[in-house]
Design a protein around this motif. Structure first.
Motif, mmCIF file in Angstrom:
data_model
loop_
_atom_site.group_PDB
_atom_site.id
_atom_site.type_symbol
_atom_site.label_atom_id
_atom_site.label_comp_id
_atom_site.label_asym_id
_atom_site.label_seq_id
_atom_site.Cartn_x
_atom_site.Cartn_y
_atom_site.Cartn_z
ATOM 1 N N SER A 213 0.813 -1.219 0.000
ATOM 2 C CA SER A 213 0.000 0.000 0.000
ATOM 3 C C SER A 213 0.845 1.267 0.000
ATOM 4 O O SER A 213 0.365 2.341 -0.373
ATOM 5 C CB SER A 213 -0.934 0.013 1.225
ATOM 6 O OG SER A 213 -0.183 -0.001 2.419
ATOM 7 N N SER A 214 2.130 1.157 0.393
ATOM 8 C CA SER A 214 2.971 2.352 0.459
ATOM 9 C C SER A 214 3.404 2.842 -0.928
ATOM 10 O O SER A 214 4.026 3.896 -1.041
ATOM 11 C CB SER A 214 4.208 2.096 1.330
ATOM 12 O OG SER A 214 5.004 1.058 0.813
ATOM 13 N N TRP A 215 3.078 2.083 -1.990
ATOM 14 C CA TRP A 215 3.336 2.585 -3.334
ATOM 15 C C TRP A 215 2.559 3.871 -3.594
ATOM 16 O O TRP A 215 3.011 4.741 -4.334
ATOM 17 C CB TRP A 215 2.919 1.541 -4.375
ATOM 18 C CG TRP A 215 4.001 0.575 -4.763
ATOM 19 C CD1 TRP A 215 4.153 -0.711 -4.350
ATOM 20 C CD2 TRP A 215 5.093 0.816 -5.660
ATOM 21 N NE1 TRP A 215 5.253 -1.292 -4.930
ATOM 22 C CE2 TRP A 215 5.841 -0.372 -5.738
ATOM 23 C CE3 TRP A 215 5.496 1.924 -6.409
ATOM 24 C CZ2 TRP A 215 6.988 -0.475 -6.534
ATOM 25 C CZ3 TRP A 215 6.621 1.815 -7.208
ATOM 26 C CH2 TRP A 215 7.360 0.633 -7.257
ATOM 27 N N ILE A 216 1.356 3.970 -3.034
ATOM 28 C CA ILE A 216 0.501 5.143 -3.274
ATOM 29 C C ILE A 216 0.182 5.799 -1.935
ATOM 30 O O ILE A 216 -0.514 5.214 -1.105
ATOM 31 C CB ILE A 216 -0.794 4.757 -4.004
ATOM 32 C CG1 ILE A 216 -0.475 4.060 -5.333
ATOM 33 C CG2 ILE A 216 -1.658 5.991 -4.251
ATOM 34 C CD1 ILE A 216 -1.703 3.555 -6.072
ATOM 35 N N ASP A 217 0.695 6.998 -1.735
ATOM 36 C CA ASP A 217 0.407 7.770 -0.524
ATOM 37 C C ASP A 217 -0.894 8.537 -0.708
ATOM 38 O O ASP A 217 -1.180 9.043 -1.794
ATOM 39 C CB ASP A 217 1.525 8.776 -0.237
ATOM 40 C CG ASP A 217 2.772 8.110 0.303
ATOM 41 O OD1 ASP A 217 2.659 6.977 0.817
ATOM 42 O OD2 ASP A 217 3.852 8.702 0.196
ATOM 43 N N THR A 218 -1.648 8.636 0.370
ATOM 44 C CA THR A 218 -2.864 9.450 0.374
ATOM 45 C C THR A 218 -2.609 10.736 1.152
ATOM 46 O O THR A 218 -2.137 10.689 2.285
ATOM 47 C CB THR A 218 -4.033 8.698 1.036
ATOM 48 O OG1 THR A 218 -4.295 7.493 0.316
ATOM 49 C CG2 THR A 218 -5.294 9.556 1.036
ATOM 50 N N LEU A 219 -2.861 11.855 0.544
ATOM 51 C CA LEU A 219 -2.826 13.134 1.239
ATOM 52 C C LEU A 219 -4.269 13.576 1.406
ATOM 53 O O LEU A 219 -4.900 14.027 0.451
ATOM 54 C CB LEU A 219 -2.017 14.178 0.460
ATOM 55 C CG LEU A 219 -0.494 14.040 0.595
ATOM 56 C CD1 LEU A 219 0.010 12.918 -0.291
ATOM 57 C CD2 LEU A 219 0.199 15.339 0.244
ATOM 58 N N ARG A 220 -4.784 13.390 2.596
ATOM 59 C CA ARG A 220 -6.206 13.594 2.847
ATOM 60 C C ARG A 220 -6.643 14.996 2.436
ATOM 61 O O ARG A 220 -6.017 15.986 2.777
ATOM 62 C CB ARG A 220 -6.531 13.357 4.318
ATOM 63 C CG ARG A 220 -6.336 11.906 4.730
ATOM 64 C CD ARG A 220 -6.947 11.623 6.092
ATOM 65 N NE ARG A 220 -6.762 10.225 6.463
ATOM 66 C CZ ARG A 220 -7.527 9.239 6.050
ATOM 67 N NH1 ARG A 220 -8.536 9.505 5.250
ATOM 68 N NH2 ARG A 220 -7.299 7.993 6.434
ATOM 69 N N GLY A 221 -7.737 15.010 1.682
ATOM 70 C CA GLY A 221 -8.297 16.272 1.230
ATOM 71 C C GLY A 221 -7.571 16.874 0.041
ATOM 72 O O GLY A 221 -7.977 17.914 -0.462
ATOM 73 N N VAL A 222 -6.488 16.223 -0.415
ATOM 74 C CA VAL A 222 -5.711 16.766 -1.531
ATOM 75 C C VAL A 222 -5.680 15.789 -2.697
ATOM 76 O O VAL A 222 -6.199 16.055 -3.770
ATOM 77 C CB VAL A 222 -4.266 17.109 -1.091
ATOM 78 C CG1 VAL A 222 -3.497 17.705 -2.273
ATOM 79 C CG2 VAL A 222 -4.282 18.085 0.075
ATOM 80 N N GLY A 223 -5.042 14.622 -2.502
ATOM 81 C CA GLY A 223 -4.937 13.671 -3.593
ATOM 82 C C GLY A 223 -4.023 12.511 -3.255
ATOM 83 O O GLY A 223 -3.949 12.078 -2.096
ATOM 84 N N PHE A 224 -3.267 12.039 -4.261
ATOM 85 C CA PHE A 224 -2.448 10.837 -4.098
ATOM 86 C C PHE A 224 -1.077 11.053 -4.742
ATOM 87 O O PHE A 224 -0.910 11.898 -5.626
ATOM 88 C CB PHE A 224 -3.144 9.633 -4.746
ATOM 89 C CG PHE A 224 -4.507 9.356 -4.197
ATOM 90 C CD1 PHE A 224 -4.676 8.577 -3.060
ATOM 91 C CD2 PHE A 224 -5.631 9.904 -4.802
ATOM 92 C CE1 PHE A 224 -5.942 8.334 -2.553
ATOM 93 C CE2 PHE A 224 -6.899 9.665 -4.294
ATOM 94 C CZ PHE A 224 -7.050 8.878 -3.167
ATOM 95 N N ARG A 225 -0.113 10.243 -4.299
ATOM 96 C CA ARG A 225 1.251 10.347 -4.800
ATOM 97 C C ARG A 225 1.819 8.946 -4.996
ATOM 98 O O ARG A 225 1.680 8.085 -4.129
ATOM 99 C CB ARG A 225 2.114 11.126 -3.805
ATOM 100 C CG ARG A 225 3.596 11.155 -4.118
ATOM 101 C CD ARG A 225 4.320 12.066 -3.149
ATOM 102 N NE ARG A 225 4.046 11.681 -1.762
ATOM 103 C CZ ARG A 225 4.213 12.497 -0.718
ATOM 104 N NH1 ARG A 225 4.603 13.743 -0.908
ATOM 105 N NH2 ARG A 225 3.975 12.076 0.503
ATOM 106 N N LEU A 226 2.472 8.720 -6.146
ATOM 107 C CA LEU A 226 3.094 7.432 -6.445
ATOM 108 C C LEU A 226 4.590 7.520 -6.212
ATOM 109 O O LEU A 226 5.251 8.430 -6.711
ATOM 110 C CB LEU A 226 2.832 7.036 -7.907
ATOM 111 C CG LEU A 226 3.493 5.739 -8.389
ATOM 112 C CD1 LEU A 226 2.821 4.520 -7.760
ATOM 113 C CD2 LEU A 226 3.452 5.649 -9.915
#
Length: 246
Positions: A213-226
Motif C-alpha cells: 500500500s505504500s506505493w501510493i500515498d494518500t494526502l487527505r483532502g488533496v490527492g495521491f502520490r506514487l
C-alpha cells in the motif's frame, strides 16, 4: 460510429436506437447478454445492467476480458455499489435512467475522445527514471506505454483499463501529488459527474495489485502520490567484513 445497444426493454431500446440514428450512429440491438457477447465488432457498447439472462456486470466483465471497446452502462439501479463495481471491472462511464439522448451522446463523445487520445503526449525528453521507447521505470516497477504492460520485479501485473490509466496518471510525475480533481479529469473525463468514490475503489485495487500500500500515498483532502516504497527502492547496505570486537 457503430454502437452496440444491449437492452431488453423495447420501450427504451426503440426510441434510443431511433434517436441515435438521427445523429448519424449505426445501432445494432441485442436484447440479451448472450446476444450482446455474440455480436460483431462495434465502436461503442451501451450496456443495460438489468438483462433477462445474465447480469449486465457479467457481460461487462466478459467484454472487457477480450476487448478494449468503450462501454457505457445504462442503469436504473440506485445502489452506488453497482455503479462503482461496473466502473471498476472496466466500464468507462454510466448513465442513470431516465436520461435524454443528448446527454447520452455527450457522454459517448467524451468517452470516445478519451479512447482516441494518445497514450503519451508530446513533451520534453524522458526523465532519468524513464527508459527508451516509452518504457518508464520507478524502482522495481516498469510501465511500457506502447503495450500498456506493467511489470513489478519483472513479473507482469494484470490491470483493468482504468487501473492502468490511473497508474500512468500518477506515474507522469512520480513523487508529486496528483489532486483528486486532476485524476478524475485525466483518467475519467473533464467534468466527471459519476460517484467520486470510484476513485478510492480504483486506488485500493491498484494498491492490492502492487502488493504494498505504500506505493501510493494518500494526502487527505488533496490527492495521491506514487513512489517506490523505500525498502524496495533502496540498494542493500554493505557493512563490510565482520570484525571481532573484544
Amino acid at each position: 460510429m457503430r454502437v452496440l445497444l444491449i437492452e431488453d426493454d423495447d420501450r427504451v431500446a426503440g426510441p434510443l436506437a431511433e434517436g441515435l440514428s438521427r445523429f448519424g450512429f449505426t445501432v445494432d440491438l441485442a436484447r440479451t447478454g448472450a446476444e450482446g457477447l455474440a455480436a460483431g465488432e462495434s465502436d461503442m457498447v451501451l450496456l443495460d445492467l438489468g438483462l433477462p439472462d445474465m447480469d449486465g456486470l457479467e457481460v461487462c466483465r466478459a467484454l472487457r476480458m477480450r476487448s478494449q471497446v468503450p462501454i457505457i452502462m445504462i442503469t436504473a439501479r440506485s445502489d452506488e455499489v453497482d455503479r462503482v463495481l461496473g466502473l471498476e471491472i472496466g466500464a468507462d462511464d454510466y448513465v442513470s435512467k431516465p436520461f435524454g439522448v443528448r446527454e447520452l451522446i455527450a457522454r459517448i463523445r467524451a468517452v470516445t475522445r478519451r479512447a482516441q487520445a494518445p497514450l503519451v503526449a508530446p513533451g520534453p525528453a524522458p526523465s532519468p527514471q524513464a527508459g527508451g521507447h516509452g518504457v518508464q521505470r520507478i524502482g522495481p516497477l516498469t510501465i511500457d506505454r506502447r503495450t500498456r504492460q506493467v511489470c513489478l520485479h519483472g513479473a507482469p501485473i494484470a490491470l483493468a483499463p482504468k487501473e492502468y490509466d490511473l497508474l500512468v496518471c500518477l506515474a507522469d510525475d512520480p513523487g508529486a501529488v496528483c489532486t483528486r480533481q486532476h485524476i478524475l479529469d485525466t483518467v475519467w473525463q473533464p467534468n466527471y459527474f459519476g460517484p467520486t468514490k470510484t476513485l478510492d475503489v480504483h486506488i485500493a485495487a491498484l494498491r492490492r495489485k502492487l502488493g504494498d500500500s505504500s506505493w501510493i500515498d494518500t494526502l487527505r483532502g488533496v490527492g495521491f502520490r506514487l513512489q517506490a516504497p523505500a525498502a524496495q527502492d533502496a540498494e542493500p547496505a554493505w557493512h563490510g567484513p565482520a570484525r571481532d570486537v573484544r
